[in-house]
Design an enzyme around this catalytic site. Structure first.
Site, PDB file in Angstrom:
ATOM      1  N   ARG A  19      12.027   3.416   0.771  1.00 32.61           N
ATOM      2  CA  ARG A  19      11.712   2.426   1.820  1.00 32.61           C
ATOM      3  C   ARG A  19      13.130   1.602   2.060  1.00 32.61           C
ATOM      4  NH1 ARG A  19       6.803  -1.074   3.518  1.00 32.61           N
ATOM      5  NH2 ARG A  19       6.322   0.735   4.335  1.00 32.61           N
ATOM      6  N   LYS A  52      24.087  -6.950  -7.118  1.00 35.05           N
ATOM      7  CA  LYS A  52      25.591  -7.085  -7.603  1.00 35.05           C
ATOM      8  C   LYS A  52      26.688  -6.225  -6.742  1.00 35.05           C
ATOM      9  CE  LYS A  52      23.734  -7.246 -12.438  1.00 35.05           C
ATOM     10  NZ  LYS A  52      23.634  -6.587 -13.586  1.00 35.05           N
ATOM     11  N   ARG A  75       0.881  -1.260   0.016  1.00 30.64           N
ATOM     12  CA  ARG A  75       0.011  -0.113  -0.076  1.00 30.64           C
ATOM     13  C   ARG A  75       0.962   1.494  -0.079  1.00 30.64           C
ATOM     14  NH1 ARG A  75      -2.840  -2.839   3.440  1.00 30.64           N
ATOM     15  NH2 ARG A  75      -0.911  -3.864   3.559  1.00 30.64           N
ATOM     16  N   THR A  76       2.005   1.403   0.716  1.00 29.93           N
ATOM     17  CA  THR A  76       2.660   2.513   0.744  1.00 29.93           C
ATOM     18  C   THR A  76       3.279   2.833  -0.542  1.00 29.93           C
ATOM     19  OG1 THR A  76       3.380   1.964   2.843  1.00 29.93           O
ATOM     20  CG2 THR A  76       4.578   3.628   1.875  1.00 29.93           C
ATOM     21  N   HIS A 115       8.152   5.792  10.174  1.00 30.28           N
ATOM     22  CA  HIS A 115       7.067   5.620   8.890  1.00 30.28           C
ATOM     23  C   HIS A 115       6.479   6.970   9.086  1.00 30.28           C
ATOM     24  CE1 HIS A 115       5.047   4.147   5.797  1.00 30.28           C
ATOM     25  NE2 HIS A 115       4.674   3.142   6.139  1.00 30.28           N
TER      26      HIS A 115
END
Ligand code: NCD
Length: 316
Positions: free
Chosen positions: A112, A90, A62-63, A140
């Site tokens: 995030r 990598k 959802r975010t 958050h």
């Protein structure tokens, strides 16, 4: 909205770093965007000339969608990056990854990341506004801004003296810390409730009450914010390590309709999602008139539009 005052900050790294005026400004702006979202044409040209990169180094549904929709409703160009399948695997460093993306003329970054403080570090290395969409177990901020926005819409603008409880896995939750900081700035009484093992000891220093009794907390509260047990952040993917079993957790801290019925007032029930039905919240409660869970999701887009718009305004 061209004469809007600016935020006191260039980035949104956390609620720590925001002032009460910042929160009021974000909420007032979000109210205007919420009106826009209810119109047949849900789009404004505010970020027409800007490109926003959404960098997700950790899972999200959802975010990520909410930020992307917010950006598109503001007419920004959007690029999405997720760590799975990227060059991060990598061995590329965070700063190199981001600098490569910025070299493609990106104006703002939404990120995030699983490591607490990753945004703070990045902010010292790059020059474009950064929005924290969650950093590990730390903060958050947009979730707390949309939670407090939703509370104000339901309980009235003034949260002074309102009793708000955050219930569950406080220890591993970034939603909890950001909510506590935002609610304290807005003058609410804040309580956390959960088992001893899921409540960090330093928490009372933030001026919050601590309770281990959900029934008593239900009688105290005007609103409950129910948190998920964050198994994936407890160090061992599937194992329950902080209480004997999920079943026992639910017996003590699961929110059910009979439990809610003890309160002789209309309690507002929130949840940041994703919900684990039958664990921290029963389906009957999640689907009841007390729950504003989908309103929170709806408000999230407007609040994120406000944050992006205000940070864009404040760019040097
Ligand atoms: C929260 C998160 O990711 O921290 N969810 C969200 O952003 N809506 C809460 C959670 O994962 O339980």
């Amino acid at each position: 909205m061209s004469d809007t005052p600016n935020l006191s900050t260039k980035n949104l790294l956390g609620i720590r770093g925001l002032t009460r005026d910042d929160i009021d400004l974000i909420h007032a702006t979000a109210k205007e965007f919420k009106d826009v979202l209810n119109r047949p044409i849900k789009k404004v040209p505010s970020l027409r000339d800007l490109t926003v990169a959404n960098l997700f180094f950790e899972n999200s549904t959802r975010t990520r969608l909410s930020f992307e929709l917010a950006e598109k409703r503001l007419s920004a160009d959007v690029v999405n990056f997720s760590a799975a399948g990227s060059s991060v695997k990598k061995g590329e460093t965070l700063v190199d990854t981001v600098n490569n993306i910025l070299a493609m003329k990106v104006d703002m970054v939404v990120m995030r990341h699983p490591h607490p403080g990753a945004h703070q570090f990045l902010a010292s290395k790059i020059d474009v506004p950064i929005v924290n969409a969650g950093d590990g177990t730390h903060e958050h901020p947009t979730q707390a801004l949309l939670d407090t926005f939703s509370l104000r819409q339901n309980l009235g603008d003034d949260l002074v003296g309102k009793n708000i409880a955050i219930v569950g896995d406080i220890q591993h939750s970034r939603v909890a810390l950001s909510n506590i900081l935002a609610l304290k700035l807005l003058g609410a009484n804040v309580r956390v409730c959960g088992p001893h093992t899921l409540i960090p000891r330093h928490l009372s220093q933030l001026g919050v009450e601590v309770s281990h009794d959900l029934d008593e907390t239900i009688r105290w509260a005007d609103s409950l914010n129910m948190l998920r047990i964050q198994l994936e952040r407890q160090g061992d993917t599937d194992a329950v390590r902080f209480f004997p079993s999920l079943r026992e957790y639910t017996m003590n801290y699961g929110l059910t309709l009979p439990r809610l019925a003890q309160a002789d007032k209309a309690l507002i029930i929130m949840h940041p999602g994703p919900i684990n039905r039958g664990v921290e919240i029963s389906s009957e409660v999640a689907d009841s008139k007390h729950a504003i869970i989908l309103d929170q999701v709806e408000n999230g887009v407007a609040v994120r539009m406000a944050v992006l718009y205000l940070l864009a305004q404040g760019r040097g």
